[in-house]
Scaffold this motif. Structure first.
Motif, PDB file in Angstrom:
ATOM      1  N   GLU A  45      48.605  36.444  43.316  1.00 27.67           N
ATOM      2  CA  GLU A  45      48.710  34.616  42.836  1.00 27.67           C
ATOM      3  C   GLU A  45      50.201  34.235  43.546  1.00 27.67           C
ATOM      4  OE1 GLU A  45      46.803  33.318  41.567  1.00 27.67           O
ATOM      5  OE2 GLU A  45      45.519  35.486  41.259  1.00 27.67           O
ATOM      6  N   ALA A  50      42.419  29.483  35.089  1.00 26.29           N
ATOM      7  CA  ALA A  50      43.512  29.843  35.887  1.00 26.29           C
ATOM      8  C   ALA A  50      43.471  31.149  35.090  1.00 26.29           C
ATOM      9  CB  ALA A  50      44.583  29.817  35.989  1.00 26.29           C
ATOM     10  N   ALA A  51      43.563  31.667  33.821  1.00 28.15           N
ATOM     11  CA  ALA A  51      43.217  32.679  32.566  1.00 28.15           C
ATOM     12  C   ALA A  51      42.413  34.173  32.725  1.00 28.15           C
ATOM     13  CB  ALA A  51      43.859  32.508  31.052  1.00 28.15           C
ATOM     14  N   TYR A  88      40.728  33.373  35.220  1.00 22.73           N
ATOM     15  CA  TYR A  88      40.063  33.866  37.144  1.00 22.73           C
ATOM     16  C   TYR A  88      40.715  35.358  37.151  1.00 22.73           C
ATOM     17  CZ  TYR A  88      37.474  30.149  39.435  1.00 22.73           C
ATOM     18  OH  TYR A  88      36.991  29.200  39.861  1.00 22.73           O
ATOM     19  N   THR A  89      42.383  35.309  36.406  1.00 19.79           N
ATOM     20  CA  THR A  89      42.916  36.114  36.080  1.00 19.79           C
ATOM     21  C   THR A  89      42.801  37.310  35.908  1.00 19.79           C
ATOM     22  OG1 THR A  89      45.457  34.629  36.076  1.00 19.79           O
ATOM     23  CG2 THR A  89      45.227  37.102  35.547  1.00 19.79           C
ATOM     24  N   SER A 127      47.300  28.716  41.122  1.00 21.84           N
ATOM     25  CA  SER A 127      47.970  29.577  41.768  1.00 21.84           C
ATOM     26  C   SER A 127      48.711  30.232  40.317  1.00 21.84           C
ATOM     27  CB  SER A 127      48.226  29.703  42.360  1.00 21.84           C
ATOM     28  OG  SER A 127      47.209  29.828  43.499  1.00 21.84           O
ATOM     29  N   SER A 166      48.107  30.755  36.858  1.00 20.01           N
ATOM     30  CA  SER A 166      47.627  32.140  36.903  1.00 20.01           C
ATOM     31  C   SER A 166      48.849  33.385  36.579  1.00 20.01           C
ATOM     32  CB  SER A 166      46.561  32.298  38.483  1.00 20.01           C
ATOM     33  OG  SER A 166      45.605  31.854  38.199  1.00 20.01           O
ATOM     34  N   ALA A 168      48.999  36.337  34.360  1.00 21.92           N
ATOM     35  CA  ALA A 168      49.258  37.592  35.399  1.00 21.92           C
ATOM     36  C   ALA A 168      50.676  38.636  34.371  1.00 21.92           C
ATOM     37  CB  ALA A 168      49.235  36.986  36.546  1.00 21.92           C
ATOM     38  N   ARG A 190      39.635  32.468  44.194  1.00 25.77           N
ATOM     39  CA  ARG A 190      40.735  34.101  44.647  1.00 25.77           C
ATOM     40  C   ARG A 190      39.555  34.708  45.622  1.00 25.77           C
ATOM     41  NH1 ARG A 190      43.461  34.367  41.069  1.00 25.77           N
ATOM     42  NH2 ARG A 190      43.653  33.189  38.640  1.00 25.77           N
ATOM     43  N   ARG A 218      39.031  29.436  43.146  1.00 22.72           N
ATOM     44  CA  ARG A 218      40.000  29.832  43.214  1.00 22.72           C
ATOM     45  C   ARG A 218      40.571  30.995  44.464  1.00 22.72           C
ATOM     46  NH1 ARG A 218      43.964  30.637  41.695  1.00 22.72           N
ATOM     47  NH2 ARG A 218      44.627  31.940  40.758  1.00 22.72           N
ATOM     48  N   LYS A 260      39.636  36.893  42.924  1.00 22.24           N
ATOM     49  CA  LYS A 260      39.268  37.340  43.507  1.00 22.24           C
ATOM     50  C   LYS A 260      38.514  38.467  44.429  1.00 22.24           C
ATOM     51  CE  LYS A 260      39.584  37.030  43.689  1.00 22.24           C
ATOM     52  NZ  LYS A 260      39.498  37.385  43.142  1.00 22.24           N
TER      53      LYS A 260
END
Length: 408
Positions: free
Chosen positions: A56, A104-105, A107-108, A257, A260, A264, A388, A402, A406
């Motif tokens: 991130e 964002a959370a 995605y993390t 990002s 996130s 993270a 991600r 994102r 990931k």
């Protein structure tokens, strides 16, 4: 939107971005898988929470740099750097952009689960199973956005589930001998590429972790659910927020990002791995393979953005399909992965379902708004954003916004 006919040294950027996406998607999953099964470095295995956090940080740095460049182009020459940074700051934190902390959370957490999944599943199996995020995105879009899917798309989703089920069936009863063979092959491959001497003192203890198929499957299923939920939540927030909706591609990536970083760091690094990191160190267990995995994951969002700008969603999904095939072949070569008839049939069904789902429906009443976006990642379908690890240009799902998820 950039010029779709743009070239780089005579090569169309559309083709260059697609080839790069195939390479990145394929290599990311393979390297992530290997970084988790390789022998520990100096007796310590790196903590995935640190790699997720660094991923991130890198994506935020790249996004902020490009966003600053875009801002500078629209301001008079000689504008002070303080003005550039203040403009960037005001754009990133404009209005209710804080709401992006929610997707964002998600995605993390999804990125963290990807590491768990690739640690316990073969790279090829993970790639195929991870396409279930198409299904979860579609379901959440129907529930949260009120979308109506055509019969053809529902049929494609049914095929997708069937294909993944076919791939997974033989995985439930792995023979210990086969698992030991794979672990031994991975170990031999590491020694070969690292040039490690046979007289290395720790060679007898350098065994990789044992893969647990059930844990890997559960992790990838939850990651798919989070991918769909995060993407649709992101899209809903964009539609309800004028300030966020009008933000540029790179500003949105900065926002995602930035928000996130908090889960993270505080959840992953402090809460989950805090004690181990305090004992071993933040970079314990890192080597060039781990750094390569982090670099590929961070680069995924940029590549996705390029594909969105210079190609289209159908081309992106074609690249994703090719990356699955490349991953299967590479897994068979490097990790002694056995491509069974069931796996081949299941993969074929998944690829066919992905192709069918991304095809436009026949013209119909304007009241029906079918979901167009699909996979990546992780990433992905909706507004053209870096994800991600996953992208899309059909403006339907937002997983690609994102990066990245990931491994797309």
């Amino acid at each position: 939107m950039s010029n779709p006919n743009a070239t780089f040294r005579g090569v169309p950027l559309k083709h260059l971005s697609l080839v790069t996406l195939v390479f990145q998607n394929s290599m990311l999953i393979l390297i992530m898988h290997y970084s988790r099964i390789m022998p520990a470095v100096d007796g310590v295995r790196y903590h995935t929470s640190t790699s997720v956090f660094l991923n991130e940080v890198i994506k935020l740095s790249i996004s902020a740099t490009v966003a600053l460049y875009d801002i500078a182009k629209n301001l008079p020459p000689g504008t002070p750097a303080t003005t550039l940074f203040s403009t960037l700051f005001s754009n990133v934190f404009a209005g209710d952009s804080w709401k992006l902390a929610i997707p964002a959370a998600m995605y993390t957490l999804q990125n963290s689960l990807q590491y768990v999944a690739v640690s316990n599943l073969d790279a090829a199996t993970f790639q195929v199973t991870y396409q279930l995020k198409i299904l979860t995105t579609a379901i959440f879009s129907v529930i949260m956005l009120g979308r109506v899917l055509s019969v053809k798309k529902w049929a494609a989703l049914g095929l997708l589930m069937a294909g993944v089920a076919i791939v997974q069936l033989p995985q439930y009863t792995p023979e210990p001998a086969v698992q030991e063979s794979k672990a031994a092959e991975a170990k031999r491959w590491l020694h070969a590429i690292a040039g490690r001497s046979a007289t290395y003192q720790g060679i007898g203890e350098d065994e990789g972790p044992i893969m647990n198929k059930s844990v890997g499957l559960m992790a990838v299923l939850i990651a798919c659910a989070l991918s769909g939920l995060a993407g649709v939540t992101f899209e809903k927030i964009l539609k309800q927020s004028s300030s966020t909706k009008q933000a540029s591609l790179w500003i949105r990536n900065c926002q995602l990002s930035f928000w996130s970083l908090f889960p993270a760091f505080f959840i992953g690094i402090v809460w989950v791995d805090g004690q181990n990191i305090a004992t071993d160190g933040f970079f314990a267990g890192y080597n060039w393979i781990v750094w390569t995995a982090i670099g590929f994951q961070a680069a995924g969002g940029i590549i996705v953005a390029l594909v969105i700008n210079y190609a289209d969603n159908i081309a992106k999904n074609f690249a994703t399909s090719l990356s699955i095939i490349v991953s299967c072949v590479a897994s068979a070569y490097f990790f002694d992965f056995e491509i069974t008839l069931a796996f081949a049939v299941g993969t074929g069904v998944v690829l066919a379902a992905t192709y069918l789902y991304t095809q436009p429906d026949a013209p119909k009443q304007t009241t029906i708004a079918p979901l167009e976006g699909t996979t990546t990642g992780d990433s992905e379908q909706a507004v053209p954003l870096m994800t991600r690890g996953r992208p899309s240009s059909d403006r339907e799902s937002s997983d690609h916004m994102r990066p990245a998820e990931k491994p797309e």
